[in-house]
Design a protein around this motif. Structure first.
Motif, PDB file in Angstrom:
ATOM      1  N   GLU A 100       0.761  -1.152  -0.020  1.00  0.00           N
ATOM      2  CA  GLU A 100       0.067  -0.090  -0.102  1.00  0.00           C
ATOM      3  C   GLU A 100       0.907   1.335   0.079  1.00  0.00           C
ATOM      4  O   GLU A 100       0.552   2.352  -0.585  1.00  0.00           O
ATOM      5  CB  GLU A 100      -1.086  -0.108   1.233  1.00  0.00           C
ATOM      6  CG  GLU A 100      -2.220  -1.047   0.952  1.00  0.00           C
ATOM      7  CD  GLU A 100      -3.180  -1.177   2.169  1.00  0.00           C
ATOM      8  OE1 GLU A 100      -2.471  -0.517   3.288  1.00  0.00           O
ATOM      9  OE2 GLU A 100      -4.250  -1.826   2.256  1.00  0.00           O
ATOM     10  N   ASP A 101       1.978   1.351   0.804  1.00  0.00           N
ATOM     11  CA  ASP A 101       2.934   2.325   0.832  1.00  0.00           C
ATOM     12  C   ASP A 101       3.516   2.536  -0.785  1.00  0.00           C
ATOM     13  O   ASP A 101       3.542   3.520  -0.944  1.00  0.00           O
ATOM     14  CB  ASP A 101       3.822   2.096   1.901  1.00  0.00           C
ATOM     15  CG  ASP A 101       3.444   2.634   3.268  1.00  0.00           C
ATOM     16  OD1 ASP A 101       2.347   2.935   3.550  1.00  0.00           O
ATOM     17  OD2 ASP A 101       4.173   2.181   4.166  1.00  0.00           O
ATOM     18  N   LYS A 102       3.762   1.455  -1.108  1.00  0.00           N
ATOM     19  CA  LYS A 102       4.366   1.515  -2.442  1.00  0.00           C
ATOM     20  C   LYS A 102       3.593   2.044  -3.599  1.00  0.00           C
ATOM     21  O   LYS A 102       3.793   2.980  -4.224  1.00  0.00           O
ATOM     22  CB  LYS A 102       4.897   0.142  -2.916  1.00  0.00           C
ATOM     23  CG  LYS A 102       5.761  -0.011  -4.290  1.00  0.00           C
ATOM     24  CD  LYS A 102       7.244   0.578  -3.974  1.00  0.00           C
ATOM     25  CE  LYS A 102       8.135  -0.007  -4.935  1.00  0.00           C
ATOM     26  NZ  LYS A 102       9.246   0.154  -4.855  1.00  0.00           N
ATOM     27  N   ILE A 103       2.310   1.583  -3.447  1.00  0.00           N
ATOM     28  CA  ILE A 103       1.229   2.114  -4.433  1.00  0.00           C
ATOM     29  C   ILE A 103       0.896   3.405  -4.308  1.00  0.00           C
ATOM     30  O   ILE A 103       0.706   4.333  -5.092  1.00  0.00           O
ATOM     31  CB  ILE A 103      -0.182   1.049  -4.324  1.00  0.00           C
ATOM     32  CG1 ILE A 103      -0.034  -0.143  -4.630  1.00  0.00           C
ATOM     33  CG2 ILE A 103      -1.366   1.880  -4.848  1.00  0.00           C
ATOM     34  CD1 ILE A 103      -1.046  -0.916  -4.202  1.00  0.00           C
ATOM     35  N   LYS A 104       1.003   4.104  -3.141  1.00  0.00           N
ATOM     36  CA  LYS A 104       0.620   5.482  -2.631  1.00  0.00           C
ATOM     37  C   LYS A 104       1.729   6.274  -3.281  1.00  0.00           C
ATOM     38  O   LYS A 104       1.479   7.066  -4.037  1.00  0.00           O
ATOM     39  CB  LYS A 104       0.551   5.686  -1.351  1.00  0.00           C
ATOM     40  CG  LYS A 104      -0.716   5.341  -0.674  1.00  0.00           C
ATOM     41  CD  LYS A 104      -0.624   5.506   0.945  1.00  0.00           C
ATOM     42  CE  LYS A 104      -1.718   4.941   1.662  1.00  0.00           C
ATOM     43  NZ  LYS A 104      -1.885   5.000   2.925  1.00  0.00           N
ATOM     44  N   LEU A 105       2.992   6.155  -3.286  1.00  0.00           N
ATOM     45  CA  LEU A 105       4.248   6.530  -3.615  1.00  0.00           C
ATOM     46  C   LEU A 105       4.038   6.377  -5.231  1.00  0.00           C
ATOM     47  O   LEU A 105       4.276   7.744  -5.841  1.00  0.00           O
ATOM     48  CB  LEU A 105       5.410   5.736  -3.182  1.00  0.00           C
ATOM     49  CG  LEU A 105       6.756   6.783  -3.858  1.00  0.00           C
ATOM     50  CD1 LEU A 105       6.901   8.005  -3.484  1.00  0.00           C
ATOM     51  CD2 LEU A 105       8.142   5.704  -3.355  1.00  0.00           C
ATOM     52  N   LEU A 106       3.956   5.450  -5.834  1.00  0.00           N
ATOM     53  CA  LEU A 106       3.854   5.280  -7.312  1.00  0.00           C
ATOM     54  C   LEU A 106       2.733   6.258  -7.981  1.00  0.00           C
ATOM     55  O   LEU A 106       2.823   6.785  -8.674  1.00  0.00           O
ATOM     56  CB  LEU A 106       3.717   3.893  -7.680  1.00  0.00           C
ATOM     57  CG  LEU A 106       4.714   3.021  -7.439  1.00  0.00           C
ATOM     58  CD1 LEU A 106       4.354   1.496  -7.728  1.00  0.00           C
ATOM     59  CD2 LEU A 106       5.984   3.483  -8.321  1.00  0.00           C
ATOM     60  N   GLU A 107       1.435   6.312  -7.308  1.00  0.00           N
ATOM     61  CA  GLU A 107       0.258   7.168  -7.479  1.00  0.00           C
ATOM     62  C   GLU A 107       0.926   8.734  -7.546  1.00  0.00           C
ATOM     63  O   GLU A 107       0.655   9.400  -8.342  1.00  0.00           O
ATOM     64  CB  GLU A 107      -0.685   6.960  -6.953  1.00  0.00           C
ATOM     65  CG  GLU A 107      -1.462   5.468  -7.041  1.00  0.00           C
ATOM     66  CD  GLU A 107      -2.627   5.253  -6.078  1.00  0.00           C
ATOM     67  OE1 GLU A 107      -2.660   5.737  -5.041  1.00  0.00           O
ATOM     68  OE2 GLU A 107      -3.659   4.311  -6.489  1.00  0.00           O
ATOM     69  N   LYS A 108       1.630   8.884  -6.503  1.00  0.00           N
ATOM     70  CA  LYS A 108       1.976  10.519  -6.197  1.00  0.00           C
ATOM     71  C   LYS A 108       2.966  10.736  -7.447  1.00  0.00           C
ATOM     72  O   LYS A 108       3.139  11.696  -8.245  1.00  0.00           O
ATOM     73  CB  LYS A 108       2.727  10.694  -5.106  1.00  0.00           C
ATOM     74  CG  LYS A 108       1.810  10.423  -3.779  1.00  0.00           C
ATOM     75  CD  LYS A 108       2.216  10.839  -2.439  1.00  0.00           C
ATOM     76  CE  LYS A 108       1.434  11.033  -1.363  1.00  0.00           C
ATOM     77  NZ  LYS A 108       2.063  11.234  -0.300  1.00  0.00           N
ATOM     78  N   LEU A 109       4.122   9.667  -7.864  1.00  0.00           N
ATOM     79  CA  LEU A 109       4.907   9.893  -8.770  1.00  0.00           C
ATOM     80  C   LEU A 109       4.255  10.090 -10.347  1.00  0.00           C
ATOM     81  O   LEU A 109       4.578  10.838 -11.117  1.00  0.00           O
ATOM     82  CB  LEU A 109       5.722   8.946  -8.973  1.00  0.00           C
ATOM     83  CG  LEU A 109       7.018   8.854  -7.820  1.00  0.00           C
ATOM     84  CD1 LEU A 109       7.649   7.517  -7.605  1.00  0.00           C
ATOM     85  CD2 LEU A 109       7.843  10.052  -7.626  1.00  0.00           C
ATOM     86  N   LEU A 110       3.314   9.091 -10.435  1.00  0.00           N
ATOM     87  CA  LEU A 110       2.438   9.224 -11.694  1.00  0.00           C
ATOM     88  C   LEU A 110       1.817  10.808 -11.526  1.00  0.00           C
ATOM     89  O   LEU A 110       1.892  11.303 -12.993  1.00  0.00           O
ATOM     90  CB  LEU A 110       1.453   8.211 -11.679  1.00  0.00           C
ATOM     91  CG  LEU A 110       0.642   8.214 -12.956  1.00  0.00           C
ATOM     92  CD1 LEU A 110       1.734   7.784 -14.271  1.00  0.00           C
ATOM     93  CD2 LEU A 110      -0.404   6.790 -12.684  1.00  0.00           C
TER      94      LEU A 110
END
Length: 127
Positions: A100-110
């Motif tokens: 979930e942490d990784k997904i949140k970070l990837l969403e912010k980067l996207l």
């Protein structure tokens, strides 16, 4: 030898796969300014430590008491297979939180990438 706060912050940041740029952006400082925090070249106030803890989604106490050796000892039962990949025996909740942490970070980067792309398109036209 006791690990310093700066090293503990860096370790936790790296475990969460956060970049210095991300941390700097969240803190409202430059990447170079954030780097000075991790290198111990800037005096870290308690207020700034609280901000960093919030970004890392941990408590100040978690940072102060963080022991990377204990953390990695929790994952000491590692199984490998013939193709070189490893599986860490961790509980499902821990893995879920990591993903979930990784997904949140990837969403912010996207989102940030899409914003930059729009800005470039406005400035230079269609790419």
């Amino acid at each position: 030898m006791a690990t310093s706060i700066k090293n503990k912050i860096k370790s936790i940041r790296e475990l969460k796969n956060y970049t210095q740029e991300y941390m700097a952006d969240q803190l409202g400082v430059t990447q170079a300014g954030y780097s000075k925090i991790e290198k111990g070249k800037t005096i870290l106030s308690y207020v700034k430590l609280v901000e960093i803890a919030k970004i890392l989604d941990v408590s100040v106490e978690d940072i102060i008491s963080f022991d990377s050796q204990k953390y990695f000892n929790n994952f000491n039962n590692v199984n490998g297979n013939n193709n070189g990949s490893i599986m860490i025996n961790a509980d499902n909740e821990t893995l879920k939180n990591l993903y979930e942490d990784k997904i949140k970070l990837l969403e912010k980067l996207l989102k940030k990438t899409e914003e930059e792309l729009c800005r470039y398109k406005k400035k230079f036209g269609q790419i």
